[in-house]
Design a protein around this motif. Structure first.
Motif, PDB file in Angstrom:
ATOM      1  N   UNK A 120      31.912  57.574  54.307  1.00  0.00           N
ATOM      2  CA  UNK A 120      32.359  56.182  54.439  1.00  0.00           C
ATOM      3  C   UNK A 120      31.517  55.561  55.546  1.00  0.00           C
ATOM      4  N   UNK A 121      30.635  54.623  55.164  1.00  0.00           N
ATOM      5  CA  UNK A 121      29.662  54.120  56.143  1.00  0.00           C
ATOM      6  C   UNK A 121      29.438  52.613  56.006  1.00  0.00           C
ATOM      7  N   UNK A 122      28.769  52.066  57.007  1.00  0.00           N
ATOM      8  CA  UNK A 122      28.507  50.624  57.067  1.00  0.00           C
ATOM      9  C   UNK A 122      27.198  50.269  56.367  1.00  0.00           C
ATOM     10  N   UNK A 123      27.211  49.093  55.723  1.00  0.00           N
ATOM     11  CA  UNK A 123      25.982  48.501  55.201  1.00  0.00           C
ATOM     12  C   UNK A 123      25.981  47.037  55.615  1.00  0.00           C
ATOM     13  N   UNK A 124      24.793  46.511  55.894  1.00  0.00           N
ATOM     14  CA  UNK A 124      24.671  45.137  56.361  1.00  0.00           C
ATOM     15  C   UNK A 124      23.779  44.341  55.413  1.00  0.00           C
ATOM     16  N   UNK A 125      24.256  43.147  55.053  1.00  0.00           N
ATOM     17  CA  UNK A 125      23.534  42.306  54.091  1.00  0.00           C
ATOM     18  C   UNK A 125      23.314  40.914  54.660  1.00  0.00           C
ATOM     19  N   UNK A 126      22.299  40.227  54.129  1.00  0.00           N
ATOM     20  CA  UNK A 126      22.058  38.842  54.539  1.00  0.00           C
ATOM     21  C   UNK A 126      22.967  37.916  53.730  1.00  0.00           C
ATOM     22  N   UNK A 127      22.786  36.601  53.915  1.00  0.00           N
ATOM     23  CA  UNK A 127      23.660  35.623  53.279  1.00  0.00           C
ATOM     24  C   UNK A 127      23.529  35.610  51.760  1.00  0.00           C
ATOM     25  N   UNK A 128      22.413  36.186  51.259  1.00  0.00           N
ATOM     26  CA  UNK A 128      22.213  36.244  49.804  1.00  0.00           C
ATOM     27  C   UNK A 128      22.702  37.557  49.194  1.00  0.00           C
ATOM     28  N   UNK A 129      23.275  38.404  50.029  1.00  0.00           N
ATOM     29  CA  UNK A 129      23.791  39.667  49.531  1.00  0.00           C
ATOM     30  C   UNK A 129      22.789  40.790  49.496  1.00  0.00           C
ATOM     31  N   UNK A 130      21.577  40.557  49.995  1.00  0.00           N
ATOM     32  CA  UNK A 130      20.560  41.611  50.022  1.00  0.00           C
ATOM     33  C   UNK A 130      20.870  42.606  51.130  1.00  0.00           C
ATOM     34  N   UNK A 131      20.940  43.890  50.804  1.00  0.00           N
ATOM     35  CA  UNK A 131      21.203  44.922  51.799  1.00  0.00           C
ATOM     36  C   UNK A 131      19.964  45.089  52.676  1.00  0.00           C
ATOM     37  N   UNK A 132      20.128  44.908  53.992  1.00  0.00           N
ATOM     38  CA  UNK A 132      19.000  44.975  54.904  1.00  0.00           C
ATOM     39  C   UNK A 132      18.976  46.242  55.736  1.00  0.00           C
ATOM     40  N   UNK A 133      20.161  46.788  56.035  1.00  0.00           N
ATOM     41  CA  UNK A 133      20.189  48.002  56.845  1.00  0.00           C
ATOM     42  C   UNK A 133      21.489  48.757  56.624  1.00  0.00           C
ATOM     43  N   UNK A 134      21.453  50.039  56.955  1.00  0.00           N
ATOM     44  CA  UNK A 134      22.635  50.880  56.875  1.00  0.00           C
ATOM     45  C   UNK A 134      23.087  51.231  58.283  1.00  0.00           C
ATOM     46  N   UNK A 135      24.393  51.233  58.476  1.00  0.00           N
ATOM     47  CA  UNK A 135      24.935  51.462  59.801  1.00  0.00           C
ATOM     48  C   UNK A 135      25.468  52.869  59.989  1.00  0.00           C
ATOM     49  N   UNK A 136      26.511  52.983  60.791  1.00  0.00           N
ATOM     50  CA  UNK A 136      27.052  54.286  61.176  1.00  0.00           C
ATOM     51  C   UNK A 136      28.030  54.830  60.143  1.00  0.00           C
ATOM     52  N   UNK A 137      28.159  56.138  60.135  1.00  0.00           N
ATOM     53  CA  UNK A 137      29.188  56.810  59.348  1.00  0.00           C
ATOM     54  C   UNK A 137      30.483  56.766  60.152  1.00  0.00           C
ATOM     55  N   UNK A 138      31.556  56.243  59.559  1.00  0.00           N
ATOM     56  CA  UNK A 138      32.848  56.199  60.248  1.00  0.00           C
ATOM     57  C   UNK A 138      33.713  57.402  59.881  1.00  0.00           C
ATOM     58  N   UNK A 139      33.509  57.934  58.690  1.00  0.00           N
ATOM     59  CA  UNK A 139      34.285  59.089  58.242  1.00  0.00           C
ATOM     60  C   UNK A 139      33.473  59.851  57.208  1.00  0.00           C
ATOM     61  N   UNK A 140      33.601  61.145  57.206  1.00  0.00           N
ATOM     62  CA  UNK A 140      32.916  61.973  56.219  1.00  0.00           C
ATOM     63  C   UNK A 140      33.737  63.228  55.968  1.00  0.00           C
ATOM     64  N   UNK A 141      33.597  63.776  54.774  1.00  0.00           N
ATOM     65  CA  UNK A 141      34.311  65.012  54.444  1.00  0.00           C
ATOM     66  C   UNK A 141      33.467  65.875  53.530  1.00  0.00           C
TER      67      UNK A 141
END
Length: 480
Positions: A256-277
């Motif tokens: 379960x992790x973060x993704x960041x997008x611009x105003x047009x919905x384009x994914x620009x970067x991936x963030x931190x993992x908040x949870x994993x199993x």
């Protein structure tokens, strides 16, 4: 008789010249009268001595005769117009339109920021001033190969330019990240100043997972999980999971992790993992990202509040297979039984090798049958060693400090070796021990108010995860 004598031959001969002289005088007088009459209205073109004295050095052409007045006026106007055209044709265009320009250059291998700027045409002194300003918000040593740097040239109001054809450097800009733009900008009277712009991105939480068929890395990549997130996932579990021996086909994972997008919905970067199993042979292991307020550190903890970090990682390489264990064996090249004081992981040449823990490099060089060899001192008790590398990672040398999970070299077959692999050793009190059975000191265990805060946060994350649909195939990252 005397008068008749004059009319004779002598008289005739005298009469002809006299009459010619009289006729010539009359014609000359007539011509003079005609000339004076026709030129009486034209002002004299000759300079008087007084005028000549008042205008010394005047060109000789000034004394030439002038045409009639109407012709002179027309000629004067033509000359003036020609002069205007000539001036317009050779006049320097406005500085702003001539000199404003932009250049974008890419960083090449081995480039320094100074080399990039001067190669683009910037003055060395101005480049130094711009770099000095950027140092406040950016480390020039962190330049990446292929990174674009944009230079703006124009007229600087705060300096005196000796050559109008040479524009000044007025701005240097680069993207340190997709959402962080940095620049050094010239301001009148202040030289260059640093500017930082943080772009607003929309955060989206993603829950992805799948079944492991061969290796965790390959299975996660097939599910569309970005490489950065896969590497982070492996590092999180590498303290407790032996990826060579414990993972079986049919095991599963979720992240379960973060993704960041611009105003047009384009994914620009991936963030931190908040949870994993990971579910290994039916046993589920879960970890949560949590920041402890007393020291400000962020780490991953299991459900009991125990940090997953250990002094050393179990395996410093991913995607490899265990080809030789610790203990006596028949040496593959020497042909006789010999103690094998480490473990071997077979992997493709060039596979990254990670530091098993934080520490200081105490050896990084060629070492006999070990080939290219690195040894790291982690504390007063533990050391780790890595052999047969194809090459060392940048910056790995004796005395260098490394962090856990940092790439220190790449798999190879240097030294006494039959093929590409990593020979890995763990030294405890200067004695080699089995890396796969060593008991490693655990990290922090939360208690009291800090444990209560962690339990509250982990429950919140579990609820978030449950509310997000599990994706087994993520869409590819959109290009700009």
């Amino acid at each position: 008789m005397k008068s008749g004598a004059l009319v004779g031959p002598f008289g005739k001969s005298l009469l002809i010249p006299v009459m010619t002289l009289i006729a010539g005088g009359a014609v000359g007088a007539l011509l003079a009268t005609t000339f004076l009459t026709s030129s009486s209205d034209i002002p004299s073109s000759s300079l008087s001595m007084e005028e000549s004295q008042e205008a010394p050095g005047a060109p000789l052409e000034a004394a030439a005769s002038k045409p009639e007045e109407s012709d002179e006026i027309e000629a004067s106007e033509v000359l003036e117009k020609e002069a205007e055209v000539t001036v317009a044709a050779y006049a320097t265009p406005k500085t702003e339109s001539l000199q404003e320009m932009t250049k974008t250059v890419s960083v090449s291998k081995g480039d320094t920021l100074m080399e990039v700027l001067t190669r683009a045409g910037a003055d060395r002194t101005e480049s130094h001033e711009a770099i000095t300003a950027l140092n406040e918000i950016f480390d020039p040593r962190s330049l990446r190969i292929g990174q674009d740097i944009t230079l703006y040239f124009g007229n600087a109001d705060d300096i005196q330019q000796s050559d109008a054809a040479t524009p000044s450097l007025i701005r240097v800009s680069l993207n340190e990240d997709v959402d962080r733009q940095l620049a050094a900008v010239r301001t009148p009277g202040s030289g260059f100043t640093a500017q930082e712009t943080i772009l607003e991105l929309d955060k989206k939480m993603v829950r992805a997972g799948g079944v492991i068929d061969s290796s965790l890395f390959l299975s996660a990549a097939q599910a569309g999980i970005p490489t950065k997130t896969i590497v982070d996932l492996i590092r999180i579990f590498s303290y407790d999971v032996d990826f060579q021996r414990e993972i079986q086909p049919g095991d599963s994972f979720e992240v379960y992790f973060e993704r960041f997008a611009d105003e047009n919905g384009n994914i620009l970067k991936d963030g931190s993992i908040l949870w994993a199993s990971m579910t290994l042979s039916g046993k589920k292991l879960s970890v949560y990202r949590f920041k402890t307020e007393d020291d400000g550190f962020t780490d991953y903890y299991d459900e009991k509040g125990q940090s997953v970090k250990k002094t050393l990682m179990r395996t410093p390489i991913d995607g490899a297979r265990l080809t030789s264990g610790f203990g006596k064996r028949k040496h593959p090249t020497l042909g006789y039984t010999k103690m094998h004081r480490g473990v071997d992981f077979g992997a493709r040449s060039g596979t990254p090798i990670m530091a098993a823990g934080n520490g200081t490099v105490e050896f990084a060089a060629r070492n006999g049958g070990y080939g290219n060899y690195v040894r790291i001192r982690h504390n007063s008790e533990f050391k780790t060693a890595y052999a047969h590398m194809s090459k060392f990672a940048k910056g790995i040398r004796k005395g260098a400090r490394v962090r856990q999970g940092q790439i220190i070299g790449y798999v190879g077959s240097t030294g006494r070796s039959t093929g590409p692999h990593l020979h890995y050793e763990v030294h405890k009190s200067d004695r080699q021990i089995n890396p796969l059975s060593v008991k490693l000191p655990a990290g922090r265990k939360l208690g009291g108010k800090m444990l209560a805060a962690f339990q509250s946060r982990s429950e919140q994350i579990r609820q978030e995860v449950a509310s997000v649909e599990l994706e087994t195939q993520l869409a590819s990252v959109k290009a700009d």
